[in-house]
Design an enzyme around this catalytic site. Structure first.
Site, mmCIF file in Angstrom:
data_model
loop_
_atom_site.group_PDB
_atom_site.id
_atom_site.type_symbol
_atom_site.label_atom_id
_atom_site.label_comp_id
_atom_site.label_asym_id
_atom_site.label_seq_id
_atom_site.Cartn_x
_atom_site.Cartn_y
_atom_site.Cartn_z
ATOM 1 N N ASP A 181 -3.477 -3.494 -19.163
ATOM 2 C CA ASP A 181 -2.574 -2.357 -19.405
ATOM 3 C C ASP A 181 -2.753 -1.744 -20.791
ATOM 4 O OD1 ASP A 181 -0.020 -4.320 -17.752
ATOM 5 O OD2 ASP A 181 -1.487 -2.943 -16.882
ATOM 6 N N HIS B 168 0.946 1.371 -13.241
ATOM 7 C CA HIS B 168 1.762 0.235 -13.687
ATOM 8 C C HIS B 168 3.224 0.640 -13.640
ATOM 9 C CE1 HIS B 168 2.763 -3.499 -15.706
ATOM 10 N NE2 HIS B 168 3.585 -2.796 -16.462
ATOM 11 N N GLY C 229 0.773 -1.242 0.000
ATOM 12 C CA GLY C 229 0.000 0.000 0.000
ATOM 13 C C GLY C 229 0.797 1.281 0.000
ATOM 14 N N ASN D 218 1.502 3.113 -2.564
ATOM 15 C CA ASN D 218 0.807 4.062 -3.433
ATOM 16 C C ASN D 218 -0.433 4.626 -2.750
ATOM 17 O OD1 ASN D 218 1.962 4.375 -6.282
ATOM 18 N ND2 ASN D 218 2.186 2.201 -5.887
HETATM 19 C C1 GRF Z 1 3.412 -0.976 -7.470
HETATM 20 O O1 GRF Z 1 4.707 -1.082 -8.010
HETATM 21 C C2 GRF Z 1 2.409 -0.784 -8.585
HETATM 22 O O2 GRF Z 1 2.917 -0.060 -9.711
HETATM 23 C C3 GRF Z 1 2.149 -2.180 -8.985
HETATM 24 O O3 GRF Z 1 2.127 -2.915 -7.787
HETATM 25 C C4 GRF Z 1 2.961 -2.263 -6.815
HETATM 26 C C5 GRF Z 1 2.125 -2.018 -5.575
HETATM 27 O O4 GRF Z 1 2.861 -1.448 -4.578
HETATM 28 N N1 GRF Z 1 0.946 -2.322 -9.766
HETATM 29 P P1 GRF Z 1 2.132 -0.849 -3.265
HETATM 30 O O5 GRF Z 1 1.207 -1.921 -2.725
HETATM 31 O O6 GRF Z 1 1.390 0.380 -3.653
HETATM 32 O O7 GRF Z 1 3.275 -0.555 -2.342
#
Ligand code: GRF
Length: 215
Positions: free
Chosen positions: A151, A110, A12, A14
């Site tokens: 994607d 992505h 999490g 992001n």
């Molecule tokens: C990120 O690298 C995102 O781009 C990919 O999965 C990963 C998730 O990371 N789709 P987080 O759970 O947000 O740390």
């Protein structure tokens, strides 16, 4: 106010970048109305609960058929009534019923520069392993709208990150998160919240777009 539901499967970071952007005021007029995970052990759920955000798990393992899971996922979204669905490391193929119900209102982050190193099977560390294996000198991240393909939806924002010769997949993954993902995902949500994003013929048009802000 743009209401967003964030779908997660793992750590999490992001999601945290969105939360921190809202708390710091960088992201205005945005409210996270629900966090949904397919994985009950996702640390992302804890990040949400720490902020008092409604956090639920909808796991395929809790249903006897995929259709039941797909309906439960749609029900959970509809309950929260989001204006925008944000996929932030959500390792689930988005079912047709959700894409139809939220067409043009689902975005995904992505960890590569689409169309490189994306598509079926390209997720998590695999993306970075393939970039290094190929000897790429640059990678980065992409925020795009989600359609029926993997994607394949219209690209909203991209940010490049240079690859170093001594990079490992883990080191590259972390740098792409820090330098690209955690910046362009809140930025894309901000552009949508301020109605600066339109889609025409599968191309995104951003009002006042300045690529220099992204390098
Ligand atoms: C990120 O690298 C995102 O781009 C990919 O999965 C990963 C998730 O990371 N789709 P987080 O759970 O947000 O740390």
């Amino acid at each position: 106010m743009l209401k967003i539901a964030v779908c997660v499967s793992g750590g999490g970071t992001n999601l945290q970048a969105i939360i921190d952007s809202i708390k710091s005021g960088r992201l205005e007029n945005v409210e996270i109305v629900r966090v949904i995970s397919n994985n009950p052990n996702a640390y992302a759920l804890e990040r949400a609960r720490n902020e008092g955000i409604d956090a639920v798990c909808v796991s395929p393992k809790s249903f006897s058929t995929r259709d039941e899971f797909n309906s439960a996922l749609l029900d959970s979204l509809n309950e929260a009534k989001p204006d925008l669905v944000v996929l932030a490391g959500f390792l689930v193929v988005i079912p047709k019923n959700v894409i139809e119900a939220y067409r043009g209102r689902i975005i995904n982050i992505h960890p590569s520069l689409i169309p490189s190193f994306c598509g079926t099977g390209y997720y998590g560390l695999k993306v970075h392993e393939k970039a290094l294996e190929r000897g790429a000198r640059v990678s980065g991240a992409t925020v795009h709208f989600v359609d029926e393909g993997t994607d394949t939806g219209p690209i909203i924002l991209q940010k490049p990150v240079m690859i170093r010769q001594d990079d490992t997949p883990e080191v590259l993954q972390r740098r792409i998160m820090e330098q690209a993902e955690w910046k362009i995902l809140p930025m894309a949500i901000d552009l949508i919240a301020n109605n600066k994003v339109t889609v025409k013929d599968h191309h995104v048009i951003i009002e006042g777009y300045d690529p220099e802000t992204l390098v």
